[in-house]
Scaffold this motif. Structure first.
Motif: not given
Ligand SMILES: Nc1ncnc2c1ncn2[C@@H]1O[C@H](COP(=O)(O)OP(=O)(O)O)[C@@H](O)[C@H]1O
Ligand SMILES: [Mg+2]
Lengths: 283, 334
Positions: A57, A87, A91, A104, B226-227, B229-230, B236, B244-245, B248-249, B327, B329
């Motif tokens: 990273l 992390s 959703w 993946q 963080d997301l 980095n995921v 992806l 997917r990321i 939705p976010s 998502w 609420k």
């Protein structure tokens, strides 16, 4: 023979408005397959930076990381990361979070049914079978961290990287998760690099403890081998001389050799500092 | 013996308190959810009734609640009368055609369109269709563009000045330009859409594009590192990352933008219809104003209330969709 994972002369400079900031300077580390290594050091010394360089990273300014003979220069699932604050995608349910990773990594290698079984197997490893279809906001912090670990394990990583995985949890939950992690490690024998700021955690879990000097330009200070037989039991270890010796070594490194030097004034409340100054003047 | 009696007394006392307590809290809840809004409404109606009497215009007294109620009824019955006349018109035509075909089998019957004046409710329908179409076009442009801008810092820097420049432009300034461009570009002998419809549509789209665009871009660029980095660790690809990321976010922010946009779209449409004399509620208001009968002000007031009510309902519908889709609420409270 070359090591499984090797960091050679890793240095990194971050560009900042006030010029380059050298966070790491000449970090050298060799890690064998199946070894559990923890990184310990004062906060802000550069532990996460080391981990992020191994993860791909961050890019080292000089030096580099070699994993199984190949240089690391981008992130990838063979170096799975468990992040400090879980992390998870908020959703998605626990199952779906792991599924995203599994799909993946095993696209074209596993059938649908095999993937499902693999996801469930990994969630079972971290004892999350009961909350498999819950979303992150419906489960506790410890459970989220478990799912994060399951997600990382499900990628079948060559190296598992964990950045203070239990840092945000209460002591009891943390102990639970440490035991789970030892259990899993016993079974899978992964190569693990874990960052921690908890001395007991480091000694309990690691084969070696890498102690880092304070930044800026932090580097590896000392490396301590923890020669305790496995499986380890936290209660039995409490009176173990080897355990206590290791503990002592790490504590000495952190609080004597690398004592965090803080300007005294910054710790004192402002008003008091003012009265002090006045008092001194009068004297 | 006495101790038992005391316990009983104590118990009933406690029970009484409890019943009282729940009743009191129920009463309090009802007052808050129903009572207070009702009082607010009554006070408003009273002030309106009294205030209206004080205002004299060249078209007579300002309409109070009662006149407005009468006019609403009148508009409803006008609508039904018009519908009856329309069906009677077609019935007569059919009858005539049938008679002619009976006399002369070669005759090909013609149906002439009924050309009555659109009623209040026809105008509501026109406005609703226009606002939803204009809003849909704006959303279809703004969401993808907002995602691109949010993902790409360079694109954001390039487009930001343009967005900031056009965002505050009033619909009335766009309208002449849109009208001219539509008349020049949309030349067809058998047009699928009326020109007036397209003019209103594009004016609405141009004005309500911006909140969705900006909110989407902000939502996308605020995705937690963080997301991201995921996503990097999982390698992806771009499309999966977006679907997917990213999407939705940023859904909560996108919906915030969409709700603002729909509100603006509705306001802009009424103004555009009024100014351009395009069919819809705006034209109804303008026609009544030009008409200048003693009923006009009352009828305009009905339109004002209906415009407000529809705006409110549109927002509620968006809120329901947001609740179903999002998502998060917690993000939606009002
Ligand atoms: N992206 C960055 N840009 C600038 N400075 C950074 C960046 N990331 C980390 N640093 C600096 O590098 C040092 C080490 O940070 P970090 O590795 O997060 O410490 P640790 O994880 O040991 O608490 C800190 O002084 C931090 O401010
Ligand atoms: Mg850190």
């Amino acid at each position: 023979m070359a090591a499984h994972l090797e960091l050679t002369d890793v240095s990194i400079e971050f560009p900042t408005p006030k010029g380059a900031f050298k966070a790491l300077d000449g970090v050298n580390l060799k890690i064998e397959r199946g070894e559990f290594v923890s990184l310990i050091g004062h906060s802000g010394c550069g532990k996460s930076t080391v981990l992020n360089i191994v993860a791909g990273l961050h890019q080292a300014t000089t030096g580099g990381v070699v994993l199984d003979g190949r240089e690391v220069n981008e992130p990838g699932p063979e170096r799975a990361v468990v992040f400090q604050n879980h992390s998870l995608l908020p959703w998605l349910t626990a199952y779906e979070n792991v599924e995203l990773a599994v799909r993946q990594v095993f696209k074209g290698k596993k059938s649908k049914a095999e993937m499902k079984a693999w996801i469930e197997h990994n969630l079972e490893l971290v004892h999350m079978t009961h909350a498999i279809h819950k979303r992150p906001d419906e489960i506790s912090g410890g459970m989220k961290q478990r799912v994060g670990i399951a997600r990382a394990l499900a990628m079948e990583p060559t190296v598992l990287l964990m950045d203070e995985p239990f840092g945000a949890l209460d002591a009891l939950t943390r102990a639970h998760l440490q035991d789970s992690l030892m259990e899993i490690q016993n079974e899978l024998n992964n190569t693990v690099i874990m960052i921690t700021h908890d001395v007991d955690e480091a000694v309990l879990l690691s084969d070696r403890i890498v102690m880092m000097t304070n930044g800026p330009a932090a580097t590896v200070g000392e490396i301590l081998k923890v020669e305790l037989p496995r499986p380890r039991d936290r209660i039995a270890l409490a009176d173990d001389p080897v355990y206590n010796h290791c503990r002592h070594q790490v504590l000495r490194f952190l609080y004597e050799k690398q004592r965090k030097v803080q300007p005294l004034d910054s710790r004192r409340p402002k008003g008091q500092a003012g009265t002090d100054a006045k008092a001194r003047k009068q004297a | 013996m006495s101790s038992i009696r005391m316990t009983l007394a104590g118990m009933s006392g406690i029970a009484g308190v409890k019943a009282n307590d729940t009743f009191a809290s129920w009463l309090k809840r009802m007052t808050q959810t129903l009572g207070l809004p009702l009082i607010g409404l009554l006070v408003f109606l009273f002030i309106w009734q009294v205030g209206a009497k004080q205002i004299d215009t060249s078209l007579g007294q300002f309409p109070g609640p009662t006149q407005v109620y009468e006019q609403a009824n009148a508009l409803i019955s006008e609508h039904f009368n018009e519908r009856e006349r329309e069906s009677a018109f077609y019935e007569r035509q059919e009858q005539r055609n049938a008679e002619r075909v009976a006399k002369d089998p070669d005759y090909v019957p013609k149906i002439r369109e009924y050309t009555g004046k659109p009623t209040f409710f026809d105008q509501i329908g026109t406005s609703l269709v226009t606002v939803l179409a204009g809003f849909a076009i704006a959303a279809l442009i703004a969401i993808p563009l907002g995602i691109c801008i949010g993902l790409n810092g360079a694109l954001y820097s390039a487009l930001n000045p343009i967005i900031q420049l056009f965002k505050p432009v009033s619909p009335l300034a766009w309208l002449p330009l849109v009208t001219m461009v539509v008349s020049a570009a949309y030349v067809s002998d058998d047009p699928l859409f009326a020109k007036s419809f397209l003019t209103s549509l594009f004016t609405v789209s141009l004005c309500c594009l911006w909140p969705t665009l900006i909110n989407t871009a902000v939502g996308v660029s605020a995705i937690s590192p963080d997301l991201q980095n995921v996503s990097k660790v999982l390698r992806l690809n771009w499309l999966t990352h977006v679907v997917r990321i990213v999407l939705p976010s940023s859904v909560p922010m996108i919906f915030t933008g969409l709700r603002l946009s729909l509100g603006i779209a509705w306001m802009v449409l009424i103004a555009a219809e009024m100014l351009a004399q395009n069919p819809g509620l705006g034209k109804f208001v303008w026609d009544e104003f030009q008409n200048g009968s003693s009923d006009s002000l009352g009828r305009i007031m009905v339109a004002v209330l209906v415009i407000g009510l529809i705006g409110f309902l549109l927002d509620r519908v968006m809120l329901l969709i947001q609740r179903a889709v999002s998502w998060d609420k917690n993000a939606i409270t009002r």
